[in-house]
Design an enzyme around this catalytic site. Structure first.
Site, mmCIF file in Angstrom:
data_model
loop_
_atom_site.group_PDB
_atom_site.id
_atom_site.type_symbol
_atom_site.label_atom_id
_atom_site.label_comp_id
_atom_site.label_asym_id
_atom_site.label_seq_id
_atom_site.Cartn_x
_atom_site.Cartn_y
_atom_site.Cartn_z
ATOM 1 C CB SER A 1 67.092 37.286 16.198
ATOM 2 O OG SER A 1 68.472 37.328 16.330
ATOM 3 C CG HIS B 1 69.041 33.957 17.302
ATOM 4 N ND1 HIS B 1 68.873 34.475 16.045
ATOM 5 C CD2 HIS B 1 68.640 32.664 17.228
ATOM 6 C CE1 HIS B 1 68.402 33.530 15.242
ATOM 7 N NE2 HIS B 1 68.239 32.424 15.942
ATOM 8 C CG ASP C 1 67.025 30.238 13.244
ATOM 9 O OD1 ASP C 1 66.577 29.199 12.695
ATOM 10 O OD2 ASP C 1 67.353 30.281 14.439
#
Lengths: 275, 191
Positions: free
Chosen positions: B14, B41, B134
């Site tokens: 991310s 992401h 995540d």
């Protein structure tokens, strides 16, 4: 070996759903179906897929709940504004040459895409000559589509999407806000028919000039994708248009030759002339 | 070290993703024998330039995955903005626009869990820099299926939250520098 048993259970569960209710998820993308069935057993408090299968057979109340897990109902008004801009700027000029039009939104879920097209067609002066078909397999989704009521908190996104799609009016012209919800203008669905239709098992039902089927085919395996696109091909008029989701294409499809790329980036295809 | 016969690699990242990916992927040869699936992401509402940027620096082919795309060795597949990327079978990818997971679509967990199911012990999962949790669950799924779990050492990551969250859930994941992760991937390919 645990996974192997689970795979057998899932296969049997999908068979059970088909045998009892004639909803056929056996040709859906495995990875995504598995994921959603995992959510279903967890939320429905079933210990295993076999327990869920037992309920499929003996508890009629389970079907609507199960359908809500198995059919994906995520959309927005004017989702992917560039797609709607391409419909407006590139497809509409062709559609304007027809005295009457039919549009099929296949897998319409809660109706977001159909309302988007209805608004766009009104803005472009095509609404009065157009009949919209919205089809889905989930009765609860069709009821929502027919109601045309969306959470108010989703409206800013819808408004921004509409603007970016080249909207010529204000989205607020089309809904009234009440009790935390946006109720869309009933006249938008004056020329819309919502009905139950399965891309898996049903046949062609009308001749149409535009099929919009976005983010539905990604849930199908290749054979089922071929079947659905075959239906679109047989429904479309000569030189009719097919719009797919931003990451869907006809690249791996056996009917690819019947279509020409019309707006490549926006995934809009046009039927070729007489073959 | 890695499993006896790795067949695929999945990577999640991310904030700080680009720096971390550039510390690994350019070190792999053109004919790297495993496919690599990557979730970063990215914002849902615009085109991502990640594939182009990585493509310029990597010898492996890099592209955004298409739905039902066949999986080829030597290729890096990126999840497109606003879609989950899943391993459908060993030879096929699929996309989904199901709800965001951890507020994110694409989600690392969704890719990792589907790939763990498909590749079992033949999968290497890697969590890099990022600011969410995540990927932790997905990495655990990979371990439970017998696969290999690698994590960028939190103290070396631009944003340590995500690798740390993964280590908290998967204490037996190996915590490594980017150079060590690259070496692991090269070694996995020669077995």
């Amino acid at each position: 070996m645990i996974n192997k048993i689970e795979d057998i259970e899932i296969r049997l569960l999908l068979d059970a759903i088909f045998e009892k209710y004639h909803y056929d998820f056996r040709g859906y993308s495995t990875a995504s179906v598995k994921r959603r069935l995992h959510q279903a057993v967890e939320r429905l408090g079933c210990r295993t897929f076999s327990v869920l299968q037992d309920r499929v057979f003996h508890d009629p109340s389970i079907l609507p709940e199960l359908l809500s897990f198995l059919t994906v109902q995520v959309s927005e008004l004017f989702r992917d504004p560039a797609y709607f801009r391409a419909i407006r700027e590139l497809v509409v000029p062709h559609l304007k040459t027809y005295p009457s039009l039919k549009v099929w939104v296949a897998g319409c879920a809660a109706g977001e895409e159909l309302y988007s097209l209805a608004i766009l067609f009104r803005e472009e002066g095509l609404e009065d000559r157009t009949l919209f078909y919205g089809t889905d397999i989930n009765p609860a989704a069709l009821r929502k589509a027919e109601a045309g009521v969306y959470e108010l908190e989703r409206i800013p996104l819808f408004t921004e999407n509409h603007r970016r799609s080249g909207g010529k009016t204000s989205l607020s012209d089309y809904y009234t806000a009440a009790y935390g919800a946006a109720v869309f203008d009933k006249t938008l669905r004056r020329r819309a028919v919502f009905s139950d239709h399965s891309l898996v098992s049903d046949a062609v039902f009308a001749e149409v000039h535009l099929v919009s089927c976005r983010n539905v085919l990604i849930y199908f395996d290749r054979d089922l994708q071929d079947r659905a696109i075959g239906l679109f091909k047989d429904s479309l008029t000569r030189k009719g248009f097919l719009g797919l989701g931003a990451k869907e294409s006809l690249r791996f499809c056996k009917h690819a030759d019947a279509f020409a790329e019309f707006a490549r980036e926006e995934r809009i295809y046009q039927m070729r002339g007489v073959s | 070290m890695t499993g006896p016969s790795a067949r695929a690699v999945v990577i999640g990242a991310s904030s700080g993703a680009l720096e971390a990916l550039l510390g690994i992927l350019p070190g792999l040869p053109k004919g790297y024998p495993l496919p690599i699936m990557v979730v970063v992401h990215v914002p849902p509402d615009r085109k991502s330039l990640l594939a182009e940027i990585l493509g310029m620096k990597c010898r492996m082919g890099v592209r955004e995955a298409e739905d039902k795309e066949p999986v080829c060795a030597g290729t890096v597949y990126l999840a497109p903005p606003d879609y989950h990327l899943l391993a459908e079978t060993e030879n096929c990818l699929s996309l989904s626009s199901e709800e965001p997971v951890h507020y994110s679509r694409p989600s690392i967990d969704v890719l990792f869990e589907s790939a763990a199911d498909v590749y079992g012990p033949g999968l290497i999962g890697i969590i890099l820099s990022g600011g969410s949790d995540d990927g932790a669950r997905g990495l655990q799924a990979i371990r439970q299926a017998g696969g290999t779990a690698l994590v960028q050492r939190p103290s070396l990551a631009l944003v340590p939250v995500m690798p740390q969250a993964a280590l908290d859930v998967c204490p037996d994941a190996r915590s490594l520098s980017l150079e060590e992760i690259t070496a692991c991937l090269l070694e996995a390919a020669t077995v």
